[in-house]
Design a protein around this motif. Structure first.
Motif, PDB file in Angstrom:
ATOM      1  N   ASN A 190       0.851  -1.196   0.000  1.00 43.38           N
ATOM      2  CA  ASN A 190       0.000   0.000   0.000  1.00 43.38           C
ATOM      3  C   ASN A 190       0.887   1.246   0.000  1.00 43.38           C
ATOM      4  OD1 ASN A 190      -2.123  -1.845   0.367  1.00 43.38           O
ATOM      5  ND2 ASN A 190      -2.054  -1.607   2.598  1.00 43.38           N
ATOM      6  N   LEU A 191       0.437   2.254  -0.695  1.00 47.00           N
ATOM      7  CA  LEU A 191       1.159   3.523  -0.743  1.00 47.00           C
ATOM      8  C   LEU A 191       0.257   4.616  -0.170  1.00 47.00           C
ATOM      9  CD1 LEU A 191       2.633   3.300  -4.380  1.00 47.00           C
ATOM     10  CD2 LEU A 191       3.643   2.486  -2.236  1.00 47.00           C
ATOM     11  N   GLY A 192       0.767   5.372   0.828  1.00 39.48           N
ATOM     12  CA  GLY A 192      -0.080   6.382   1.487  1.00 39.48           C
ATOM     13  C   GLY A 192       0.677   7.657   1.817  1.00 39.48           C
ATOM     14  N   PRO A 193       1.043   8.437   0.813  1.00 37.15           N
ATOM     15  CA  PRO A 193       1.784   9.679   1.077  1.00 37.15           C
ATOM     16  C   PRO A 193       0.948  10.683   1.865  1.00 37.15           C
ATOM     17  CG  PRO A 193       0.976   9.660  -1.170  1.00 37.15           C
ATOM     18  CD  PRO A 193       0.673   8.305  -0.604  1.00 37.15           C
ATOM     19  N   GLN A 194       1.633  11.663   2.416  1.00 36.90           N
ATOM     20  CA  GLN A 194       0.969  12.730   3.163  1.00 36.90           C
ATOM     21  C   GLN A 194       1.438  14.072   2.626  1.00 36.90           C
ATOM     22  OE1 GLN A 194       1.279  12.259   7.427  1.00 36.90           O
ATOM     23  NE2 GLN A 194       0.807  10.087   7.372  1.00 36.90           N
ATOM     24  N   PRO A 195       0.617  15.167   2.802  1.00 40.44           N
ATOM     25  CA  PRO A 195      -0.313  15.449   3.909  1.00 40.44           C
ATOM     26  C   PRO A 195      -1.627  14.678   3.817  1.00 40.44           C
ATOM     27  CG  PRO A 195      -0.341  17.243   2.325  1.00 40.44           C
ATOM     28  CD  PRO A 195       0.767  16.336   1.903  1.00 40.44           C
ATOM     29  N   LEU A 196      -2.251  14.511   4.981  1.00 47.64           N
ATOM     30  CA  LEU A 196      -3.468  13.714   5.061  1.00 47.64           C
ATOM     31  C   LEU A 196      -4.688  14.455   4.541  1.00 47.64           C
ATOM     32  CD1 LEU A 196      -2.983  12.100   8.588  1.00 47.64           C
ATOM     33  CD2 LEU A 196      -2.836  10.951   6.356  1.00 47.64           C
ATOM     34  N   THR A 197      -4.719  15.772   4.679  1.00 45.09           N
ATOM     35  CA  THR A 197      -5.913  16.534   4.304  1.00 45.09           C
ATOM     36  C   THR A 197      -5.541  17.703   3.405  1.00 45.09           C
ATOM     37  OG1 THR A 197      -5.734  17.935   6.278  1.00 45.09           O
ATOM     38  CG2 THR A 197      -7.087  15.956   6.458  1.00 45.09           C
ATOM     39  N   GLY A 198      -6.560  18.230   2.716  1.00 42.02           N
ATOM     40  CA  GLY A 198      -6.361  19.392   1.856  1.00 42.02           C
ATOM     41  C   GLY A 198      -5.840  18.985   0.497  1.00 42.02           C
ATOM     42  N   GLY A 199      -6.192  19.756  -0.512  1.00 40.56           N
ATOM     43  CA  GLY A 199      -5.671  19.503  -1.846  1.00 40.56           C
ATOM     44  C   GLY A 199      -6.236  18.249  -2.482  1.00 40.56           C
ATOM     45  N   SER A 200      -5.582  17.802  -3.553  1.00 42.68           N
ATOM     46  CA  SER A 200      -6.043  16.627  -4.294  1.00 42.68           C
ATOM     47  C   SER A 200      -4.839  15.835  -4.785  1.00 42.68           C
ATOM     48  CB  SER A 200      -6.919  17.047  -5.481  1.00 42.68           C
ATOM     49  OG  SER A 200      -6.186  17.876  -6.386  1.00 42.68           O
ATOM     50  N   TRP A 201      -5.120  14.572  -5.137  1.00 43.44           N
ATOM     51  CA  TRP A 201      -4.055  13.648  -5.526  1.00 43.44           C
ATOM     52  C   TRP A 201      -4.344  13.028  -6.884  1.00 43.44           C
ATOM     53  CZ3 TRP A 201       0.139  12.936  -2.241  1.00 43.44           C
ATOM     54  CH2 TRP A 201       0.004  13.434  -0.941  1.00 43.44           C
ATOM     55  N   SER A 202      -3.275  12.650  -7.569  1.00 43.93           N
ATOM     56  CA  SER A 202      -3.418  11.828  -8.785  1.00 43.93           C
ATOM     57  C   SER A 202      -2.186  10.937  -8.906  1.00 43.93           C
ATOM     58  CB  SER A 202      -3.585  12.699 -10.031  1.00 43.93           C
ATOM     59  OG  SER A 202      -2.421  13.475 -10.271  1.00 43.93           O
ATOM     60  N   TRP A 203      -2.427   9.735  -9.447  1.00 44.07           N
ATOM     61  CA  TRP A 203      -1.369   8.733  -9.558  1.00 44.07           C
ATOM     62  C   TRP A 203      -1.216   8.277 -11.009  1.00 44.07           C
ATOM     63  CZ3 TRP A 203       1.597   6.661  -5.527  1.00 44.07           C
ATOM     64  CH2 TRP A 203       1.180   6.963  -4.230  1.00 44.07           C
ATOM     65  N   ALA A 204       0.037   7.929 -11.340  1.00 45.30           N
ATOM     66  CA  ALA A 204       0.324   7.249 -12.605  1.00 45.30           C
ATOM     67  C   ALA A 204       1.305   6.127 -12.305  1.00 45.30           C
ATOM     68  CB  ALA A 204       0.920   8.206 -13.626  1.00 45.30           C
ATOM     69  N   GLY A 205       1.035   4.938 -12.903  1.00 45.27           N
ATOM     70  CA  GLY A 205       1.896   3.792 -12.637  1.00 45.27           C
ATOM     71  C   GLY A 205       1.957   2.847 -13.808  1.00 45.27           C
ATOM     72  N   PRO A 206       2.538   1.657 -13.590  1.00 46.98           N
ATOM     73  CA  PRO A 206       2.703   0.689 -14.676  1.00 46.98           C
ATOM     74  C   PRO A 206       1.360   0.221 -15.239  1.00 46.98           C
ATOM     75  CG  PRO A 206       4.035   0.119 -12.759  1.00 46.98           C
ATOM     76  CD  PRO A 206       3.103   1.202 -12.324  1.00 46.98           C
ATOM     77  N   ASN A 207       1.405  -0.176 -16.519  1.00 43.30           N
ATOM     78  CA  ASN A 207       0.232  -0.756 -17.194  1.00 43.30           C
ATOM     79  C   ASN A 207      -0.975   0.175 -17.160  1.00 43.30           C
ATOM     80  OD1 ASN A 207       1.659  -3.256 -17.667  1.00 43.30           O
ATOM     81  ND2 ASN A 207       1.337  -3.734 -15.490  1.00 43.30           N
ATOM     82  N   GLY A 208      -0.726   1.484 -17.260  1.00 43.42           N
ATOM     83  CA  GLY A 208      -1.817   2.465 -17.312  1.00 43.42           C
ATOM     84  C   GLY A 208      -2.499   2.724 -15.995  1.00 43.42           C
ATOM     85  N   PHE A 209      -1.846   2.359 -14.892  1.00 42.69           N
ATOM     86  CA  PHE A 209      -2.458   2.568 -13.577  1.00 42.69           C
ATOM     87  C   PHE A 209      -2.690   4.056 -13.309  1.00 42.69           C
ATOM     88  CE2 PHE A 209      -2.070   3.666  -9.103  1.00 42.69           C
ATOM     89  CZ  PHE A 209      -3.013   2.827  -8.515  1.00 42.69           C
ATOM     90  N   THR A 210      -3.887   4.393 -12.840  1.00 41.33           N
ATOM     91  CA  THR A 210      -4.217   5.755 -12.410  1.00 41.33           C
ATOM     92  C   THR A 210      -5.124   5.687 -11.189  1.00 41.33           C
ATOM     93  OG1 THR A 210      -6.169   5.928 -13.832  1.00 41.33           O
ATOM     94  CG2 THR A 210      -4.071   6.702 -14.754  1.00 41.33           C
ATOM     95  N   SER A 211      -5.083   6.737 -10.410  1.00 39.62           N
ATOM     96  CA  SER A 211      -5.979   6.856  -9.259  1.00 39.62           C
ATOM     97  C   SER A 211      -6.015   8.313  -8.825  1.00 39.62           C
ATOM     98  CB  SER A 211      -5.493   5.985  -8.097  1.00 39.62           C
ATOM     99  OG  SER A 211      -6.336   6.156  -6.947  1.00 39.62           O
ATOM    100  N   THR A 212      -7.105   8.693  -8.173  1.00 40.06           N
ATOM    101  CA  THR A 212      -7.207  10.031  -7.594  1.00 40.06           C
ATOM    102  C   THR A 212      -7.357   9.955  -6.072  1.00 40.06           C
ATOM    103  OG1 THR A 212      -9.596  10.047  -8.007  1.00 40.06           O
ATOM    104  CG2 THR A 212      -8.190  11.072  -9.677  1.00 40.06           C
ATOM    105  N   SER A 213      -7.060   8.790  -5.498  1.00 38.87           N
ATOM    106  CA  SER A 213      -7.054   8.638  -4.046  1.00 38.87           C
ATOM    107  C   SER A 213      -5.691   9.044  -3.492  1.00 38.87           C
ATOM    108  CB  SER A 213      -7.335   7.188  -3.658  1.00 38.87           C
ATOM    109  OG  SER A 213      -8.619   6.786  -4.113  1.00 38.87           O
TER     110      SER A 213
END
Length: 249
Positions: A190-213
């Motif tokens: 599991n990957l859980g960077p911080q800060p915990l609150t405020g703002g927004s997140w986006s991810w890019a990874g292998p095989n087209g992985f994306t997330s906004t968590s």
């Protein structure tokens, strides 16, 4: 017959002759006097015109006009960050979560008005916990002195990227403040960077992985190196990134 002064200056007018005859004055806002010397005259306009009329003992009148010009009042800028010392400055770079107060001077007299990002306005002299909604936040203070003369001061508050603290969890163990890990095939990560609150997140990874968590769990790993890049956009719209590298054996 004329002088240029600050709105807070004390100005006296004392025409001569010193004796004989009589005097009368007319000035701004209905000002009148029958003294020869008038002291601490009211400076209510950018240009203040006072007319002295002298009637000599023979009843003959003569006049003299005085013009008192009032210049803009110098503004001294002050900035306070997170309740610290007030700084004599017009700009500062801060984090999106910092509390910034602006308190220009003079402290008394006249009136203030502010404009800022997103239609921000205020009539206070000191504005506290100002909204930092942009990467560059420009606030303009306008001071109108008692004579009605305006002066302005611009404050620029820059928001820097927010540092990302990397955290990862391997096999349900403790969270570790590291951006990389060596794991065996099939181990959940599991990957859980911080800060915990405020703002927004986006991810890019292998095989087209994306997330906004913010936290992504049970990431899918392939044999070898897997690189995941997270982008955090803070409340002022400034982006920062962090890279996680997982080596799957």
């Amino acid at each position: 017959t004329s002088v240029t002064v600050q709105a807070t200056d004390l100005v006296n007018l004392g025409p001569q002759p010193l004796t004989g005859g009589s005097w009368s004055w007319a000035g701004p806002s209905g000002y009148t006097s029958t003294s020869r010397e008038i002291d601490s005259i009211p400076l209510t306009s950018p240009t203040n015109v006072f007319v002295a009329t002298y009637t000599n003992p023979a009843g003959i009148k003569s006049t003299q006009t005085f013009t008192i010009n009032v210049v803009p009042t110098a503004i001294t800028p002050y900035i306070e960050v997170n309740g610290g010392t007030w700084l004599t400055a017009t700009s500062v770079t801060v984090q999106a979560t910092d509390l910034v107060n602006l308190g220009p001077q003079p402290l008394t007299g006249g009136s203030w008005s502010w404009t800022g990002p997103g239609g921000y306005t205020s009539k206070a002299r000191e504005i506290d916990s100002i909204p930092l909604t942009l990467p560059v936040n420009v606030f303009v203070a306008t001071y109108t002195n008692p004579a009605g003369v305006k002066s302005t001061q611009t404050f620029t508050i820059n928001v820097g990227p927010t540092p990302i603290t990397p955290y990862l969890q391997v096999g349900g163990g403790a969270w570790q403040a590291t951006p990389s890990a060596l794991v065996f095939q099939g181990t959940p990560v599991n990957l859980g960077p911080q800060p915990l609150t405020g703002g927004s997140w986006s991810w890019a990874g292998p095989n087209g992985f994306t997330s906004t968590s913010r936290e992504v769990d049970n990431i899918r790993l392939s044999i070898g190196f897997d690189t995941f890049v997270v982008t955090y956009t803070n409340p002022a719209g400034v982006k920062s990134t962090a890279t996680f590298t997982i080596i799957d054996l």
